[in-house]
Enzyme design. Structure first.
Site, PDB file in Angstrom:
ATOM      1  N   TYR A 167     -30.366  20.898 -55.385  1.00 12.94           N
ATOM      2  CA  TYR A 167     -29.226  21.079 -56.279  1.00 12.94           C
ATOM      3  C   TYR A 167     -29.031  22.547 -56.643  1.00 12.94           C
ATOM      4  CZ  TYR A 167     -29.347  16.018 -57.100  1.00 12.94           C
ATOM      5  OH  TYR A 167     -29.314  14.653 -56.945  1.00 12.94           O
ATOM      6  N   GLY A 181     -29.484  -8.731 -60.286  1.00  9.86           N
ATOM      7  CA  GLY A 181     -28.234  -8.789 -61.030  1.00  9.86           C
ATOM      8  C   GLY A 181     -28.324  -8.024 -62.322  1.00  9.86           C
ATOM      9  N   ASP A 194     -23.330   3.191 -60.366  1.00 12.63           N
ATOM     10  CA  ASP A 194     -22.010   3.766 -60.659  1.00 12.63           C
ATOM     11  C   ASP A 194     -20.904   2.770 -60.316  1.00 12.63           C
ATOM     12  OD1 ASP A 194     -23.626   5.989 -61.009  1.00 12.63           O
ATOM     13  OD2 ASP A 194     -23.087   6.868 -59.075  1.00 12.63           O
TER      14      ASP A 194
END
Length: 320
Positions: free
Chosen positions: A106, A239, A270
């Protein structure tokens, strides 16, 4: 029409082999959620639209302008994306080895989004957001900021809550973004946020790492004590677990279909967030909203990349 403002950072992504072929795209947890929220709302049977605004800072460079154009093509409003002439977007590199394993590098310490709250026009943006229905942020939205700006963001969210804006928070913990004494620091900031959070959309693995929770039920109990009103705990292949603490109903499990061919889990949480919010904001009950989130996440992880082709999400939701 409901209006949600999503605050965060989107970076330039380079994907491929070092000194070899590279694919350039973009990505970021909150931006990914915004994309899938826009796509998910097409499945709303009542036809109700949701205005999705992304709140960040970008540069004035061609790549920043190209990103804006892509976001607008997805239906995301960019009216609250501030332009910083002195900085550019952050950058990350996904390196693939011969076995397909990924490592990340990054470059974001001087990104425009990191200094969003210090932008000269941020005061005007703060006033504008008093009119939205919900503000959504993640742990990454918070972590990338300088420490003094983290507290300023939380103070601003307090003010928004006083204007009846619903606050949604995904803890999305990235250890590399926090100092070495991260657990003490992270807990301090997260507790301050949970105290004003109407909706927590968290992943159990993250909560377990930060707090040492033994079970999802323990996580639910802690979040209720912290002041959270409603909570979704994402459990990966199992789930999710959902509970509305403003009622007497016990937590409910919402299973997902088993996926045999998992290709890339990068944007699982997301896409769940986007799918869930696309249903919740148009008035669907929590279980139905979770089911949509599970469907989108289950589709996304079967394909490469954080943002998969739109036609694939439409097919999964029965839109085409």
């Amino acid at each position: 029409m409901k209006h949600i403002a999503i605050i965060g950072e989107c970076m330039i992504e380079l994907n491929g082999k070092p000194f070899g072929a590279m694919q350039q795209t973009f990505g970021g947890d909150t931006l990914n959620a915004a994309v899938y929220l826009c796509r998910g709302q097409e499945a709303n049977l009542n036809g109700e639209a949701i205005q999705v605004s992304y709140v960040t800072a970008l540069g004035s460079d061609p790549i920043s302008k190209g990103m804006l154009s892509r976001w607008e093509n997805e239906g995301i409003s960019t009216q609250w994306v501030l332009e910083d002439d002195t900085r550019t977007p952050g950058l990350y590199l996904i390196q693939l080895d011969d076995q397909g394993e990924r490592t990340f590098l990054y470059w974001r310490n001087q990104s425009a989004a990191k200094y969003l709250l210090q932008h000269p026009n941020f005061g005007l943006l703060k006033q504008a957001l008093n009119q939205v229905d919900m503000v959504f942020i993640s742990g990454i939205s918070l972590a990338i900021l300088p420490e003094e700006d983290r507290w300023a963001l939380i103070h601003w969210l307090h003010q928004l809550k006083e204007h009846n804006v619903e606050i949604a928070f995904d803890s999305n913990f990235r250890p590399a973004l926090w100092p070495q004494d991260q657990h003490h620091t992270v807990r301090e900031f997260y507790q301050a946020l949970y105290a004003i959070t109407d909706f927590a959309l968290v992943t159990f693995d993250d909560e377990q790492l930060i707090w040492g929770d033994n079970t999802p039920t323990q996580t639910l109990q802690r979040l209720a004590t912290d002041g959270v009103k409603k909570c979704i705990i994402k459990l990966g292949a199992e789930g999710c677990l959902v509970q509305d603490f403003t009622t007497d109903f016990p937590p409910q499990s919402v299973p997902t279909q088993k996926i045999d061919a998992v290709v890339d889990t990068t944007s699982a949480g997301d896409s769940f967030n986007g799918g869930f919010l696309s249903a919740y904001l148009c008035g669907e009950d929590l279980i139905t909203a979770c089911q949509r989130g599970n469907t989108l996440a289950g589709t996304v992880i079967q394909h490469q990349g954080a943002i998969i082709p739109k036609a694939l999400t439409q097919a999964a939701l029965g839109i085409i």
